[in-house]
Scaffold this motif. Structure first.
Motif, PDB file in Angstrom:
ATOM      1  N   CYS A   1      44.829  13.833 107.101  1.00  0.00           N
ATOM      2  CA  CYS A   1      43.940  14.378 108.107  1.00  0.00           C
ATOM      3  C   CYS A   1      44.007  13.553 109.368  1.00  0.00           C
ATOM      4  O   CYS A   1      44.509  12.422 109.379  1.00  0.00           O
ATOM      5  CB  CYS A   1      42.505  14.415 107.573  1.00  0.00           C
ATOM      6  N   ALA A   2      43.475  14.131 110.387  1.00  0.00           N
ATOM      7  CA  ALA A   2      43.494  13.431 111.669  1.00  0.00           C
ATOM      8  C   ALA A   2      42.709  12.134 111.596  1.00  0.00           C
ATOM      9  O   ALA A   2      43.078  11.146 112.202  1.00  0.00           O
ATOM     10  CB  ALA A   2      42.949  14.351 112.753  1.00  0.00           C
ATOM     11  N   ASP A   3      41.624  12.131 110.871  1.00  0.00           N
ATOM     12  CA  ASP A   3      40.817  10.918 110.760  1.00  0.00           C
ATOM     13  C   ASP A   3      39.970  11.003 109.504  1.00  0.00           C
ATOM     14  O   ASP A   3      39.908  12.028 108.831  1.00  0.00           O
ATOM     15  CB  ASP A   3      39.928  10.729 111.989  1.00  0.00           C
ATOM     16  N   THR A   4      39.368   9.867 109.167  1.00  0.00           N
ATOM     17  CA  THR A   4      38.472   9.798 108.009  1.00  0.00           C
ATOM     18  C   THR A   4      37.067   9.539 108.504  1.00  0.00           C
ATOM     19  O   THR A   4      36.822   8.598 109.267  1.00  0.00           O
ATOM     20  CB  THR A   4      38.904   8.684 107.044  1.00  0.00           C
ATOM     21  N   ILE A   5      36.146  10.352 108.048  1.00  0.00           N
ATOM     22  CA  ILE A   5      34.738  10.221 108.444  1.00  0.00           C
ATOM     23  C   ILE A   5      33.958   9.740 107.221  1.00  0.00           C
ATOM     24  O   ILE A   5      33.876  10.442 106.213  1.00  0.00           O
ATOM     25  CB  ILE A   5      34.170  11.566 108.932  1.00  0.00           C
TER      26      ILE A   5
ATOM     27  N   GLU B   1      35.952  16.237 116.647  1.00  0.00           N
ATOM     28  CA  GLU B   1      36.665  17.329 117.317  1.00  0.00           C
ATOM     29  C   GLU B   1      36.906  18.436 116.303  1.00  0.00           C
ATOM     30  O   GLU B   1      36.748  18.242 115.089  1.00  0.00           O
ATOM     31  CB  GLU B   1      38.014  16.834 117.865  1.00  0.00           C
ATOM     32  N   ALA B   2      37.262  19.585 116.799  1.00  0.00           N
ATOM     33  CA  ALA B   2      37.595  20.688 115.908  1.00  0.00           C
ATOM     34  C   ALA B   2      38.892  20.373 115.178  1.00  0.00           C
ATOM     35  O   ALA B   2      39.749  19.643 115.676  1.00  0.00           O
ATOM     36  CB  ALA B   2      37.723  21.983 116.700  1.00  0.00           C
ATOM     37  N   GLY B   3      39.007  20.922 113.949  1.00  0.00           N
ATOM     38  CA  GLY B   3      40.233  20.700 113.200  1.00  0.00           C
ATOM     39  C   GLY B   3      39.962  20.015 111.871  1.00  0.00           C
ATOM     40  O   GLY B   3      38.819  19.829 111.452  1.00  0.00           O
ATOM     41  N   PRO B   4      41.058  19.602 111.193  1.00  0.00           N
ATOM     42  CA  PRO B   4      40.922  19.015 109.854  1.00  0.00           C
ATOM     43  C   PRO B   4      40.458  17.559 109.913  1.00  0.00           C
ATOM     44  O   PRO B   4      40.814  16.808 110.822  1.00  0.00           O
ATOM     45  CB  PRO B   4      42.332  19.137 109.274  1.00  0.00           C
ATOM     46  N   HIS B   5      39.683  17.187 108.909  1.00  0.00           N
ATOM     47  CA  HIS B   5      39.218  15.802 108.756  1.00  0.00           C
ATOM     48  C   HIS B   5      39.096  15.496 107.268  1.00  0.00           C
ATOM     49  O   HIS B   5      39.002  16.405 106.427  1.00  0.00           O
ATOM     50  CB  HIS B   5      37.850  15.591 109.411  1.00  0.00           C
TER      51      HIS B   5
ATOM     52  N   VAL C   1      36.649  14.699 100.578  1.00  0.00           N
ATOM     53  CA  VAL C   1      36.667  16.144 100.782  1.00  0.00           C
ATOM     54  C   VAL C   1      37.485  16.463 102.033  1.00  0.00           C
ATOM     55  O   VAL C   1      37.286  15.846 103.092  1.00  0.00           O
ATOM     56  CB  VAL C   1      35.239  16.703 100.957  1.00  0.00           C
ATOM     57  N   ALA C   2      38.369  17.425 101.907  1.00  0.00           N
ATOM     58  CA  ALA C   2      39.104  17.933 103.065  1.00  0.00           C
ATOM     59  C   ALA C   2      38.262  19.014 103.731  1.00  0.00           C
ATOM     60  O   ALA C   2      37.942  20.036 103.107  1.00  0.00           O
ATOM     61  CB  ALA C   2      40.454  18.486 102.644  1.00  0.00           C
ATOM     62  N   VAL C   3      37.861  18.767 104.969  1.00  0.00           N
ATOM     63  CA  VAL C   3      37.041  19.729 105.690  1.00  0.00           C
ATOM     64  C   VAL C   3      37.740  20.098 106.997  1.00  0.00           C
ATOM     65  O   VAL C   3      38.512  19.316 107.557  1.00  0.00           O
ATOM     66  CB  VAL C   3      35.632  19.168 105.983  1.00  0.00           C
ATOM     67  N   THR C   4      37.436  21.289 107.444  1.00  0.00           N
ATOM     68  CA  THR C   4      37.951  21.748 108.736  1.00  0.00           C
ATOM     69  C   THR C   4      36.775  22.222 109.567  1.00  0.00           C
ATOM     70  O   THR C   4      36.073  23.169 109.187  1.00  0.00           O
ATOM     71  CB  THR C   4      38.962  22.884 108.569  1.00  0.00           C
ATOM     72  N   ALA C   5      36.546  21.528 110.700  1.00  0.00           N
ATOM     73  CA  ALA C   5      35.426  21.865 111.562  1.00  0.00           C
ATOM     74  C   ALA C   5      35.857  22.889 112.599  1.00  0.00           C
ATOM     75  O   ALA C   5      36.925  22.761 113.218  1.00  0.00           O
ATOM     76  CB  ALA C   5      34.889  20.609 112.240  1.00  0.00           C
ATOM     77  N   GLY C   6      35.006  23.898 112.773  1.00  0.00           N
ATOM     78  CA  GLY C   6      35.314  24.906 113.778  1.00  0.00           C
ATOM     79  C   GLY C   6      35.112  24.382 115.183  1.00  0.00           C
ATOM     80  O   GLY C   6      35.715  24.890 116.135  1.00  0.00           O
ATOM     81  N   ALA C   7      34.295  23.357 115.317  1.00  0.00           N
ATOM     82  CA  ALA C   7      34.042  22.767 116.630  1.00  0.00           C
ATOM     83  C   ALA C   7      33.514  21.360 116.418  1.00  0.00           C
ATOM     84  O   ALA C   7      33.060  20.985 115.333  1.00  0.00           O
ATOM     85  CB  ALA C   7      33.022  23.606 117.413  1.00  0.00           C
ATOM     86  N   ALA C   8      33.603  20.549 117.463  1.00  0.00           N
ATOM     87  CA  ALA C   8      33.057  19.200 117.392  1.00  0.00           C
ATOM     88  C   ALA C   8      31.526  19.273 117.341  1.00  0.00           C
ATOM     89  O   ALA C   8      30.914  20.192 117.873  1.00  0.00           O
ATOM     90  CB  ALA C   8      33.513  18.385 118.594  1.00  0.00           C
TER      91      ALA C   8
END
Length: 543
Positions: free
Chosen positions: A17-21, A49-53, A215-222
């Motif tokens: 993922c782009a980053d780990t939260i 940001e929007a996208g995978p995390h 968990v792999a999540v994908t946010a629709g928006a930041a």
């Protein structure tokens, strides 16, 4: 099965993922079952940001089972694969609640106050020690007089030593006077510190062994997002408990106070959660004894010579030929089970249940019933009557199985176990011995001195006299239970006679069980005679 689930989750681990939260969760609701619990957690985080995390929830219980976890994302949050991680976890600070932070601040303030009080006490003790040292030095002065000393100089020196000694003693006394309030301040500060520490220690702890949920999540928006985690755990349970109070003054009344006992050893505290409960003795005798039907039969008479041959044949042959007594039915024991519709209790206030809590008691409600109260006696086995109350569950829900404490006129008389009581079902509950109602069962002597049982070659007769006496100031409706044998063989004839006649025969479908019901006034006495005769053909023996 669990290993397969874990393997599948590992093979479908979250993609790069782009980053780990990193985030922590908060338990918001708990549903407790008779064995186990369902925990609902909310994980709040901010997507940069929007996208995978990759979302890493770092405070899951160590014994979490991935097969028993369900995830739901807030609007605009897509949830993908997830797995549990027990190693290579990022360091974390022990999370503190607002109450814990306040308690920690109270402890730190109390510690500082205790240190200041101790330093003030030590300063006063130093003043006392300095003044006493000066007094000791002046008292021990033995120096030679100076050359050319005159009476005036000697007098002046003596005056100086005396004045200095007096001043030192006065300083010591003044310092000593300051000691009690300083010591009191130290004691009070230490007491406040102990209370603050106890208050802090009593709060739920967030310190536990943990695993992480990746968990792999994908946010629709930041922006702010929420992940709801539902998981099922063992090591938690609840059971109902009851207080039953029977009163007769002003009319028979039965009050049932319901509470629940909640136990949890999940490894983490439930702090301020919405709690849902989902269904599924003093040592003295508290209820009448149980009578069992008595089966009698007849068989061929055995000659003495045959008996001797059997005895010479060994123990095994004797065991084979010996008549086998009918086994009494096994006692009925209640298990933690529910029959019928599921019952759910939503506790009206947030609840805190610490891990390791044993039987945290929570009050539910109170129900009132109008019972039928009787004094029930079994003279064949007991020497007193027992108070029983029969009531109907008039509520819309079943009463679940649970322990019940029994009170009569507010006095504890025993305890029992209540099985499930469905709506509209009648139940009998015993409320302890009634010492003022004495019962006696005698077998009167016959002419010639025989006892109440007389046996001939093919006939057995028995007579009994039952006496019930009310020695108390209160009238009671009485129910007497006794029995006569029964037969399933035509050749074994059983007849009985009773005076007065029994009110009921074959009670509750049990053959040979008899019941008499009557009202017995204060100071009253009632007698019952019961005779029975068994006859069978010649050449047969009674078993």
């Amino acid at each position: 099965m669990r290993a397969l689930i874990v393997a599948l989750l590992v093979t479908t681990a979250p993609p790069a993922c782009a980053d780990t939260i990193a985030a922590t969760s908060r338990i918001t609701a708990v549903t407790v079952y008779p064995d186990g619990a369902r925990l609902t957690r909310e994980v709040s985080f901010t997507a940069p940001e929007a996208g995978p995390h990759e979302l890493l929830v770092t405070d899951m219980p160590l014994d979490s089972d991935p097969g028993l976890i369900r995830l739901v994302g807030s609007k605009g949050l897509q949830v993908g694969a997830f797995a549990l991680r027990a190693d290579r976890l990022p360091p974390r600070e022990t999370p503190l609640t607002d109450a814990q932070r306040a308690a920690k601040a109270d402890v730190e303030a109390a510690e500082a106050e205790a240190v200041r009080a101790q330093l003030a006490l030590e300063a006063i003790q130093a003043k006392v020690e300095a003044a006493e040292a000066q007094v000791r030095f002046l008292a021990s002065f033995s120096g030679a007089l100076p050359d050319g000393a005159t009476p005036e100089t000697i007098k002046a020196m003596a005056g100086m030593i005396g004045a200095e000694t007096l001043a030192a003693r006065q300083a010591a006394l003044a310092a000593r006077a300051e000691l009690p309030p300083a010591e009191k301040s130290v004691a009070e500060a230490q007491e406040r510190l102990a209370k603050a520490q106890a208050a802090r220690d009593a709060l739920p702890s967030a310190d536990m062994d943990y695993t992480a949920l990746s968990v792999a999540v994908t946010a629709g928006a930041a922006g702010a997002q929420t992940l709801t985690v539902t998981q099922y755990l063992g090591n938690a349970s609840w059971q109902p408990v009851y207080d039953l109070n029977l009163t007769r003054q002003g009319g028979d009344r039965l009050t049932l106070d319901r509470s629940v006992l909640v136990t949890q050893h999940t490894g983490e505290d439930w702090d301020g959660v919405a709690l849902t409960l989902s269904s599924s003795r003093p040592s003295e005798q508290a209820a009448p004894s149980q009578l069992w039907p008595e089966l009698r039969s007849i068989g061929p008479e055995v000659e003495p010579e045959a008996l001797a041959r059997k005895s010479l044949g060994g123990a095994d042959m004797a065991m084979q030929d010996a008549p086998v007594a009918e086994a009494a039915p096994a006692p009925v024991t209640a298990g933690m089970a529910l029959e019928g519709d599921t019952v759910v209790y939503n506790y009206p206030e947030p609840v805190t249940v610490a891990t390791g809590a044993e039987n945290l008691r929570l009050a539910l409600d109170s129900l009132d019933f109008t019972p039928v109260v009787k004094a029930v006696a079994v003279p064949r086995l007991d020497r007193t009557a027992f108070v029983t109350a029969r009531f109907t569950n008039g509520s819309d829900e079943p009463l679940l199985p649970g322990q019940a404490m029994l009170f009569r006129e507010g006095v504890l008389v025993g305890q029992t176990w209540l099985d499930v009581i469905a709506p509209g079902v009648e139940t009998d509950v015993g409320f302890g011995a009634l010492e003022t109602l004495r019962v006696k069962r005698e077998m009167p002597k016959r002419a010639g001195g025989e006892t109440g049982i007389f046996v001939s070659a093919n006939r057995q007769s028995e007579s009994a006299l039952i006496t019930v006496e009310n020695t108390g100031p209160e009238a009671w409706p009485v129910r007497i239970l006794d029995q006569v044998p029964y037969s399933e063989q035509d050749d074994l004839e059983i007849a009985f006679a009773a005076s007065p006649k029994p009110s009921e025969t074959d009670v509750d479908g049990q053959r040979g069980i008899l019941a008499w019901e009557f009202d017995l006034p204060a100071g009253g006495k009632q007698t019952i005679t019961l005779e029975q005769t068994l006859t069978w053909p010649e050449g047969m023996v009674l078993r």
